[in-house]
Write an enzyme that holds these catalytic residues in place. Sequence first.
Site, PDB file in Angstrom:
ATOM      1  N   GLY A  14     -92.765  72.802  36.746  1.00 43.15           N
ATOM      2  CA  GLY A  14     -92.026  73.644  37.685  1.00 43.15           C
ATOM      3  C   GLY A  14     -92.779  74.937  37.867  1.00 43.15           C
ATOM      4  O   GLY A  14     -93.892  75.094  37.361  1.00 43.15           O
ATOM      5  N   SER A  15     -92.135  75.881  38.591  1.00 41.44           N
ATOM      6  CA  SER A  15     -92.818  77.150  38.813  1.00 41.44           C
ATOM      7  C   SER A  15     -92.793  78.018  37.559  1.00 41.44           C
ATOM      8  O   SER A  15     -93.497  79.014  37.474  1.00 41.44           O
ATOM      9  CB  SER A  15     -92.170  77.887  39.982  1.00 41.44           C
ATOM     10  N   PHE A  16     -91.983  77.627  36.557  1.00 43.09           N
ATOM     11  CA  PHE A  16     -91.869  78.475  35.372  1.00 43.09           C
ATOM     12  C   PHE A  16     -92.439  77.826  34.124  1.00 43.09           C
ATOM     13  O   PHE A  16     -92.191  78.283  33.020  1.00 43.09           O
ATOM     14  CB  PHE A  16     -90.406  78.868  35.144  1.00 43.09           C
ATOM     15  N   GLY A  17     -93.193  76.737  34.284  1.00 46.96           N
ATOM     16  CA  GLY A  17     -93.781  76.127  33.106  1.00 46.96           C
ATOM     17  C   GLY A  17     -93.987  74.639  33.281  1.00 46.96           C
ATOM     18  O   GLY A  17     -93.631  74.070  34.306  1.00 46.96           O
ATOM     19  N   ASP A  30     -77.603  74.486  36.722  1.00 47.55           N
ATOM     20  CA  ASP A  30     -78.612  73.641  37.373  1.00 47.55           C
ATOM     21  C   ASP A  30     -78.343  72.175  37.042  1.00 47.55           C
ATOM     22  O   ASP A  30     -79.257  71.416  36.738  1.00 47.55           O
ATOM     23  CB  ASP A  30     -80.007  74.079  36.934  1.00 47.55           C
ATOM     24  N   LEU A  82     -94.781  65.487  31.755  1.00 44.73           N
ATOM     25  CA  LEU A  82     -93.534  64.905  32.264  1.00 44.73           C
ATOM     26  C   LEU A  82     -92.999  65.655  33.471  1.00 44.73           C
ATOM     27  O   LEU A  82     -92.205  65.128  34.243  1.00 44.73           O
ATOM     28  CB  LEU A  82     -92.464  64.924  31.169  1.00 44.73           C
ATOM     29  N   LYS A 110     -92.064  72.145  26.084  1.00 45.79           N
ATOM     30  CA  LYS A 110     -92.065  72.905  27.326  1.00 45.79           C
ATOM     31  C   LYS A 110     -92.844  74.191  27.086  1.00 45.79           C
ATOM     32  O   LYS A 110     -92.574  74.915  26.129  1.00 45.79           O
ATOM     33  CB  LYS A 110     -90.635  73.239  27.776  1.00 45.79           C
ATOM     34  N   VAL A 137     -93.921  70.625  31.236  1.00 48.14           N
ATOM     35  CA  VAL A 137     -93.291  69.853  30.167  1.00 48.14           C
ATOM     36  C   VAL A 137     -94.175  68.652  29.832  1.00 48.14           C
ATOM     37  O   VAL A 137     -94.654  67.960  30.728  1.00 48.14           O
ATOM     38  CB  VAL A 137     -91.879  69.391  30.597  1.00 48.14           C
TER      39      VAL A 137
HETATM   40  P1  ADP Z   1     -88.271  71.752  34.320  1.00 51.07           P
HETATM   41  O1  ADP Z   1     -88.068  73.211  34.103  1.00 51.07           O
HETATM   42  O2  ADP Z   1     -89.678  71.381  34.648  1.00 51.07           O
HETATM   43  O3  ADP Z   1     -87.286  71.149  35.268  1.00 51.07           O
HETATM   44  P2  ADP Z   1     -87.000  70.103  32.259  1.00 51.07           P
HETATM   45  O4  ADP Z   1     -86.477  70.684  30.984  1.00 51.07           O
HETATM   46  O5  ADP Z   1     -85.996  69.664  33.270  1.00 51.07           O
HETATM   47  O6  ADP Z   1     -88.045  71.139  32.862  1.00 51.07           O
HETATM   48  O7  ADP Z   1     -87.931  68.876  31.891  1.00 51.07           O
HETATM   49  C1  ADP Z   1     -88.733  68.226  32.865  1.00 51.07           C
HETATM   50  C2  ADP Z   1     -88.687  66.723  32.686  1.00 51.07           C
HETATM   51  O8  ADP Z   1     -89.144  66.368  31.379  1.00 51.07           O
HETATM   52  C3  ADP Z   1     -87.270  66.144  32.776  1.00 51.07           C
HETATM   53  O9  ADP Z   1     -86.885  65.875  34.091  1.00 51.07           O
HETATM   54  C4  ADP Z   1     -87.402  64.889  31.938  1.00 51.07           C
HETATM   55  O10 ADP Z   1     -87.985  63.851  32.709  1.00 51.07           O
HETATM   56  C5  ADP Z   1     -88.395  65.290  30.864  1.00 51.07           C
HETATM   57  N1  ADP Z   1     -87.718  65.731  29.626  1.00 51.07           N
HETATM   58  C6  ADP Z   1     -87.306  66.985  29.324  1.00 51.07           C
HETATM   59  N2  ADP Z   1     -86.723  67.032  28.105  1.00 51.07           N
HETATM   60  C7  ADP Z   1     -86.777  65.781  27.598  1.00 51.07           C
HETATM   61  C8  ADP Z   1     -86.363  65.162  26.350  1.00 51.07           C
HETATM   62  N3  ADP Z   1     -85.777  65.855  25.369  1.00 51.07           N
HETATM   63  N4  ADP Z   1     -86.606  63.847  26.189  1.00 51.07           N
HETATM   64  C9  ADP Z   1     -87.212  63.116  27.163  1.00 51.07           C
HETATM   65  N5  ADP Z   1     -87.616  63.627  28.336  1.00 51.07           N
HETATM   66  C10 ADP Z   1     -87.415  64.937  28.569  1.00 51.07           C
END
Ligand code: ADP
Length: 352
Positions: free
Chosen positions: A31-34, A167, A28, A55, A36
């Site tokens: 990023g630079s830190f992991g 953020d 999904l 994540k 998802v």
């Molecule tokens: P990053 O550190 O990569 O920004 P995020 O926690 O923002 O990590 O998650 C990246 C993406 O994964 C989000 O923009 C979203 O699209 C999706 N995502 C994250 N958490 C959820 C969740 N609980 N349910 C559905 N989608 C999610």
Amino acid sequence: FDMFVLAFVERLFRPTYKKDDIVLGKKLGEGSFGAVYRVSLARKPSSKGGDLVLKRATEYGAVEIWMNERVRRACANSCADFLYGFLESSSKKGAEYWLLWRFEGEATLADLMQSREFPYNVEALILQDIQDLPKGLDRENRIIQTIMRQLLFALDGLHSTGIVHRDIKPQNIIFSEGSRAFKIIDLGAAADLRVGINYIPKEFLLDPRYAAPEQYIMSTQTPSAPSAPVATALSPVLWQLNLPDRFDIYSVGLIFLQMAFPGLRSDSSLIQFNRQLKRCDYDLVSWRQTVESRAGPELRKGFELLDLDGGIGWELLTSMIRFKARQRISAKTALAHPYFDREGLLALSFIQ
Ligand code: ADP
Ligand code: MG
């Protein structure tokens, strides 16, 4: 101390997960830190099934687990439903923190705002059946008002718990299909001032598009931020003095602006807006004066929307986007603003 005992007991009675339980699905985000992923469970626990989000985080995973555990206990409705976090040391790349949430839905606010249908696509998600009402400024305003109320409600929960997100941006706001409401995600840059966790601001984690101007001020005026124990002792005072929650309010203000002005929704136009605002010394009223006379239809539409009902939308916006943190409205006070006296989406569905 009690807090930690309670946290421990609470965790004892929750399902735990390990690497072998998890089947990776679609990625999904990265990023630079992991990274998802959408994931499912190899053997579903008896209670609730459904997809999860994993994540795999490096450096800041421990902080993110801490924040999510705290949110779970203190203001669960503000953020995506967190299930479990653990240290996974058998991975090839070295130790990683694995964090699991319930999959809340397909779309972030960023996805929804990119569509030409916005904000009607959000109305369709929140309301089960929408009558064939005429589209127009007033209807758009009510949808945006409903989104803003949900964002401020979630943010007030975090701030009342003592957490600053740092953020806040449309990419970190997910539409929860189960709750039919927006929730905050991504606590990787968050700070918990009451206990001093991650007090030292990591500016490089912040997204410059949505960051309040004080990010630069903090790094130059406080070269040595207090260490965690000092921050613990001082934190309620620090909170009063610095009003760190107002950093998030600035970011929400920018989201409000982008929702009202279709022409400011793209990254490049937001960056250009930030430059213009800086040139106006962060005074939104003088920004308006410089752009309004030569505004195209997209900008003019935004001003028209915010000017409805005697300009209460514009009044709220200008109380969020201000240079000085202490002059910005708090999430709690904003929720009591007259902008929210108007009936929102629910009323709209009963109109006929
Ligand atoms: P990053 O550190 O990569 O920004 P995020 O926690 O923002 O990590 O998650 C990246 C993406 O994964 C989000 O923009 C979203 O699209 C999706 N995502 C994250 N958490 C959820 C969740 N609980 N349910 C559905 N989608 C999610
Ligand atoms: Mg994110």
